[in-house]
Design a protein around this motif. Structure first.
Motif, PDB file in Angstrom:
ATOM      1  N   PHE A 178       0.871  -1.071   0.148  1.00 46.37           N
ATOM      2  CA  PHE A 178       0.090  -0.012  -0.107  1.00 46.37           C
ATOM      3  C   PHE A 178       0.846   1.386  -0.076  1.00 46.37           C
ATOM      4  O   PHE A 178       0.432   2.395  -0.395  1.00 46.37           O
ATOM      5  N   ALA A 179       2.023   1.293   0.673  1.00 49.48           N
ATOM      6  CA  ALA A 179       2.835   2.088   0.548  1.00 49.48           C
ATOM      7  C   ALA A 179       3.406   2.707  -0.705  1.00 49.48           C
ATOM      8  O   ALA A 179       3.961   3.835  -0.986  1.00 49.48           O
ATOM      9  N   HIS A 220       7.446  10.079   0.722  1.00 52.47           N
ATOM     10  CA  HIS A 220       8.187   9.512   1.812  1.00 52.47           C
ATOM     11  C   HIS A 220       8.083   8.177   2.074  1.00 52.47           C
ATOM     12  O   HIS A 220       9.120   7.418   2.055  1.00 52.47           O
ATOM     13  N   GLU A 221       6.962   7.809   2.379  1.00 55.44           N
ATOM     14  CA  GLU A 221       6.676   6.462   2.666  1.00 55.44           C
ATOM     15  C   GLU A 221       6.929   5.472   1.596  1.00 55.44           C
ATOM     16  O   GLU A 221       7.446   4.333   1.577  1.00 55.44           O
ATOM     17  N   ALA A 222       6.624   6.042   0.286  1.00 54.87           N
ATOM     18  CA  ALA A 222       6.910   5.132  -0.960  1.00 54.87           C
ATOM     19  C   ALA A 222       8.621   4.993  -1.047  1.00 54.87           C
ATOM     20  O   ALA A 222       9.068   3.960  -1.582  1.00 54.87           O
ATOM     21  N   ALA A 223       9.322   6.143  -0.832  1.00 54.18           N
ATOM     22  CA  ALA A 223      10.623   5.983  -0.975  1.00 54.18           C
ATOM     23  C   ALA A 223      11.283   5.008  -0.094  1.00 54.18           C
ATOM     24  O   ALA A 223      12.075   4.434  -0.229  1.00 54.18           O
ATOM     25  N   MET A 224      10.628   5.018   1.108  1.00 54.17           N
ATOM     26  CA  MET A 224      11.109   4.104   2.348  1.00 54.17           C
ATOM     27  C   MET A 224      11.017   2.798   1.754  1.00 54.17           C
ATOM     28  O   MET A 224      11.914   1.923   1.774  1.00 54.17           O
ATOM     29  N   GLU A 225       9.837   2.474   1.227  1.00 54.74           N
ATOM     30  CA  GLU A 225       9.522   1.023   0.884  1.00 54.74           C
ATOM     31  C   GLU A 225      10.699   0.528  -0.421  1.00 54.74           C
ATOM     32  O   GLU A 225      10.827  -0.450  -0.495  1.00 54.74           O
ATOM     33  N   MET A 226      10.545   1.526  -1.221  1.00 51.25           N
ATOM     34  CA  MET A 226      11.515   1.446  -2.414  1.00 51.25           C
ATOM     35  C   MET A 226      13.048   0.705  -1.815  1.00 51.25           C
ATOM     36  O   MET A 226      13.711  -0.196  -2.430  1.00 51.25           O
ATOM     37  N   GLU A 227      13.320   1.721  -0.914  1.00 48.86           N
ATOM     38  CA  GLU A 227      14.946   1.780  -0.312  1.00 48.86           C
ATOM     39  C   GLU A 227      14.922   0.078   0.348  1.00 48.86           C
ATOM     40  O   GLU A 227      15.792  -0.594   0.321  1.00 48.86           O
ATOM     41  N   ARG A 228      13.742  -0.212   0.986  1.00 40.67           N
ATOM     42  CA  ARG A 228      13.426  -1.548   1.784  1.00 40.67           C
ATOM     43  C   ARG A 228      13.766  -2.731   0.724  1.00 40.67           C
ATOM     44  O   ARG A 228      14.640  -3.542   1.009  1.00 40.67           O
TER      45      ARG A 228
END
Length: 291
Positions: free
Chosen positions: A257-258, A274-282
Motif C-alpha cells: 500500500f505504501a 516519503h513512505e513510498a521512497a522508504m519502501e523502495m529502499e527496503r
C-alpha cells in the motif's frame, strides 16, 4: 467580398509574398520537429511519413515535450527548461498565426499589413479577424529560423526509445544506487510541494486553489518521476520473484500500500512519497548480490 478586394488591390503581391514566406519558414520548422519524432521512435525513412502526415503540429510538439519531461533526451535540467521554452515558442507560432494564415482568406491592408478573415469554430463561435503587420511577420520569420537552429541541437540529444537504458542490465549495486537517487528526488519533490502549500490560507476560494494545486502536483509526479519509479520497482520485484505491476494496476497486498503512488499515481495521505521512497529502499536492501 475579401476576394474581390484582394484581386483589385495593388498590394496583393506583397501580401502573398509575406504569407508564402511564413508558410515556407513554418514548413522548415515542422520538418525539424518531424526529424526529432523519427529519431525518437527510430522510424525508417520510407515509413516515417505515415506518422507525420497523419498528426497535427501541436500533437508532434506534445510528444517531444513529454519525452523531455520523462528524461528521454540527454539533457540536464537547464537544457530541459530551455527546451520547454522552445516548445512554448512553437505553440505560440502555431496558434493563432499558422492556424489562421494557412486556412483563412486574406487581403492586404496597405503595403505593410495583411488582414485575415474571421471564422467560426465547430460550435459556431465567431472568431474575429487577425491583422498582422509586416514587422510582426519579420519577427516571426526570425523566431522560426532561431527555432530551427536550436532544434538541430535538440536532435543531437535525442535517444531513440529503443536505446533508453534497460535497468535489467544493471548490477545490484547499480540498481540500489538508482533507487537511492530516485528516493532522494521523491523526497525533494514532496518537500517542494509542502513548502508551496499554505495551510493557513482560509481566504475565499482557498478550496478551489487547493484542489488545483493538488491536481497539478499529481500531474507533475506522474510525468516527472513515476515512470522511472515503476521501471525500478518492477525490476526489483522481478529479481525478488514478486508479482510486477503493469499499466498502472496496483497489487493489493501488504506492505505494498505504501507503493500506491508508484503503482497508481495516487498521492493520498500526509507523506505518500516519503513512505513510498522508504519502501523502495527496503526492497533495494533485500536484493542479493546475485542475478
Amino acid at each position: 467580398m475579401i476576394e474581390a478586394q484582394a484581386q483589385g488591390s495593388e498590394y496583393i503581391d506583397e501580401a502573398c509574398l509575406l504569407v508564402g514566406k511564413f508558410l515556407y519558414n513554418f514548413s522548415i520548422m515542422e520538418k525539424g520537429v518531424d526529424a526529432a519524432i523519427y529519431k525518437l521512435f527510430d522510424l525508417q525513412p520510407e515509413y516515417a511519413p505515415i506518422i507525420s502526415l497523419n498528426m497535427d503540429f501541436a500533437r508532434k510538439v506534445n510528444i517531444l515535450q513529454n519525452a523531455s519531461v520523462m528524461r528521454i533526451f540527454d539533457q540536464n535540467e537547464t537544457e530541459r527548461q530551455k527546451f520547454d521554452k522552445l516548445t512554448s515558442q512553437m505553440f505560440g507560432i502555431n496558434q493563432p498565426f499558422r492556424a489562421r494564415i494557412a486556412h483563412a482568406p486574406f487581403e492586404p491592408d496597405g503595403k505593410d499589413a495583411v488582414i485575415f478573415a474571421g471564422t467560426k469554430t465547430k460550435n459556431g463561435k465567431q472568431v474575429a479577424g487577425l491583422r498582422i503587420t509586416r514587422q510582426t511577420f519579420n519577427d516571426l520569420f526570425g523566431e522560426m529560423r532561431q527555432i530551427v537552429a536550436e532544434m538541430r541541437d535538440v536532435l543531437a540529444k535525442i535517444r531513440p526509445l529503443s536505446a533508453v537504458d534497460d535497468v535489467s542490465s544493471l548490477s545490484v549495486s547499480e540498481l540500489r544506487s538508482s533507487v537511492s537517487d530516485l528516493a532522494g528526488k521523491m523526497r525533494e519533490f514532496e518537500e517542494k510541494w509542502r513548502a508551496e502549500r499554505n495551510v493557513d490560507d482560509w481566504e475565499e476560494g482557498w478550496q478551489a486553489r487547493s484542489l488545483a494545486q493538488s491536481t497539478r502536483r499529481q500531474a507533475d509526479w506522474r510525468s516527472e518521476l513515476q515512470p522511472q519509479a515503476v521501471m525500478l520497482l518492477n525490476e526489483m520485484r522481478r529479481r525478488l520473484g514478486q508479482p510486477q505491476s503493469h499499466e498502472g494496476e496496483a497489487i493489493y497486498r501488504m506492505p505494498d500500500f505504501a507503493l500506491m503512488p508508484i503503482e497508481q499515481g495516487s498521492l493520498a495521505g500526509a507523506n505518500p512519497l516519503h513512505e513510498a521512497a522508504m519502501e523502495m529502499e527496503r526492497l533495494a536492501r533485500s536484493l542479493l548480490e546475485v542475478r
